[in-house]
Design an enzyme around this catalytic site. Structure first.
Site, short mmCIF file in Angstrom:
data_model
loop_
_atom_site.label_atom_id
_atom_site.label_comp_id
_atom_site.label_asym_id
_atom_site.label_seq_id
_atom_site.Cartn_x
_atom_site.Cartn_y
_atom_site.Cartn_z
N LYS A 148 0.88 -1.23 0.22
CA LYS A 148 0.21 -0.10 -0.08
C LYS A 148 0.90 1.32 0.10
CE LYS A 148 -3.90 2.00 2.78
NZ LYS A 148 -4.76 1.73 3.78
N SER A 162 -9.31 2.26 3.18
CA SER A 162 -8.73 2.97 2.33
C SER A 162 -7.59 2.17 1.41
CB SER A 162 -7.90 3.96 3.27
OG SER A 162 -6.82 3.21 4.24
N SER A 195 -9.89 -0.64 7.36
CA SER A 195 -9.47 -0.30 6.09
C SER A 195 -8.90 -1.33 5.46
CB SER A 195 -8.35 0.96 6.15
OG SER A 195 -9.05 2.13 6.38
#
Length: 472
Positions: free
Chosen positions: A81, A156, A180
């Site tokens: 990420k 996210s 997330s």
């Protein structure tokens, strides 16, 4: 018909490397070719550098040819990420407001993956500052859900969820401070584990923040945990090192019979649970019950006041972050995040303290609710994913957390919680399309292995799964 290389799970790749059925270079080439087909439609990647990936794969191939793999993931493609620092790369946090300064070192999870020989194919997208349950970003293209391109993959860890579902290799690293990892895992039909706080060292650490695996199977998530759950002195909140056998064998002395499960179908706050989601979670409960587990309804323990407190605390935190920016940089942040943060400007010191106190009150409520149980099962999200260009399921900046009532308690309480697919529902975006439904399994603090074992047991009970759609 043989499974395409890009669809093989990590443990299958390692077995193939050992027998020389195929090589890390062949696998990485297959993954890159698959990304090329999918990426224009789902926009999951950041810093996709095929040449660098192939170079890593060649080094792994040479080690395997000598019979000397350097670690537990040697040659296995992974994505990381955006907000997990990788040495030499900027970490934009999904927003144009952050200077593109190269990181001086790998953050702990990235370091562990690199040490284990994983091939870092790319990084993945996230929304501005990770504060949305979507891929809406001023820096990245907006990510979409492979199951229905009209919808969000969640956030996210938006790009990680989309990439895992679409087959961008078997292993993906996400982060989770309120849901997330688990929300995109649920909405993309994959496995996503938020470990106990401190189980996977991260930098910078923060209350409730965890890094964890996103994969297509529980076995692969456990394999990734074997690598990620190694000590790193940079995390001041890390747990003491512990020898854990992540092999997932459900031991004969620990059958499902007699396991105490709380069935939590009403969070007590936020959006109402959609009927199809409730039915899928209840069906999962019946499957466990049929194996001898003791399933008992769990009353709501979150409240609107607790969720509002967490919301307002994060608004003030974000307001301070935005106020530290130049006027030009601040203007470049997504308007929905600016509006949300700005709403905290009138808060008094007492207001901020009361909002902060909700973090501890949520922790206490979660621990008390879980005391009678070994595990708690629930929906991950009460709703289907929103349109891809909405910041959250309500599309309202002042009601942006109405869907995290089932996930955020386990961030504040520090318990491990996993999302695993438990069924399908009709898509609100495209008639005739099906969407996955996520089952959350949460365990007592530090029982990460037990949560993975329960999820693995459920995988074996739930029946055949649908294949993710092909690229358009």
């Amino acid at each position: 018909m043989a499974t395409p290389l890009h669809q093989l799970e990590a443990h299958e790749l390692l077995a193939g490397y050992k027998t020389r059925a195929f090589s890390p270079v062949e696998v990485t080439q297959a993954v890159l070719a698959h990304i090329e087909r999918w990426e224009p439609h789902i926009a999951a990647t950041y810093l996709l550098r095929p040449d660098a990936a192939i170079t890593q794969a060649r080094a792994a191939e040479a080690r395997w040819l000598k019979g000397q793999p350097c670690g537990a993931l040697d040659g296995v493609p992974v994505t990381i990420k955006d907000n997990i620092a990788t040495q030499g790369d900027p970490t934009p946090l999904g927003t144009r407001a952050v200077p593109l300064t190269p990181a001086t070192a790998d953050a702990p999870p990235a370091a562990r993956l690199r040490e284990a020989g994983a091939v870092i194919v790319c990084k993945t997208t996230m929304p501005d500052y990770g504060m949305l349950s979507s891929g809406l970003s001023t820096f990245h293209k907006t990510s979409r859900n492979p199951w229905d391109l009209a919808l969000t993959p969640g956030g996210s860890s938006a790009g990680a969820g989309a990439a895992a579902a679409a087959g961008y290799g078997p292993l993906h690293l996400g982060t989770d401070i309120g849901g997330s990892i688990r929300l995109p895992a649920a909405w993309c039909g994959i496995v996503g584990l938020k470990p106990s706080l401190g189980r996977v060292p991260i930098d910078p650490p923060y209350m409730g923040r965890a890094a964890g695996p996103m994969a297509r199977s529980v076995q692969d998530a456990a394999l990734m945990m074997q690598v990620l759950a190694q000590p790193d002195a940079r995390d001041s909140m890390a747990l003491p090192p512990q020898a854990i056998d992540w092999s997932l064998a459900w031991r004969a002395d620990k059958p499902l019979k007699g396991v105490r499960i709380g069935l939590w179908l009403d969070a007590g706050c936020g959006l109402a649970v959609e009927p199809a989601i409730s039915a899928a979670v209840q069906h999962a409960a019946h499957l466990f019950e049929a194996q001898g587990a003791l399933v008992t309804p769990l009353a709501p323990f979150m409240t609107p006041a607790l969720l509002a407190g967490l919301d307002h605390f994060w608004r003030m935190r974000s307001l301070l972050d935005l106020d530290a920016l130049t006027a030009e940089s601040r203007a470049s942040v997504l308007p929905v995040i600016r509006d949300w943060a700005e709403s905290a400007r009138a808060m008094s010191g007492a207001d901020v303290f009361r909002a902060y106190s909700a973090t501890h009150a949520t922790r206490v409520a979660t621990q008390q609710a879980m005391q009678p149980f070994d595990y708690v099962i629930s929906p991950v999200s009460p709703n289907a994913p929103a349109p891809f260009d909405w910041p959250s399921p309500t599309n309202d900046p002042l009601r942006g957390l109405e869907h995290i009532g089932f996930t955020v308690p386990f961030n504040m309480g520090e318990q491990p919680a996993i999302s695993v697919n438990c069924g399908y529902m009709d898509s609100p975006g495209t008639p005739g399309a099906a969407l996955p439904i996520g089952l959350q399994i949460a365990g007592q603090r530090f029982d990460d292995l037990g949560v993975l074992q329960m999820a693995r047991a459920f995988e074996q009970l739930r029946g055949p799964q649908r294949k993710v759609p092909h690229p358009p």
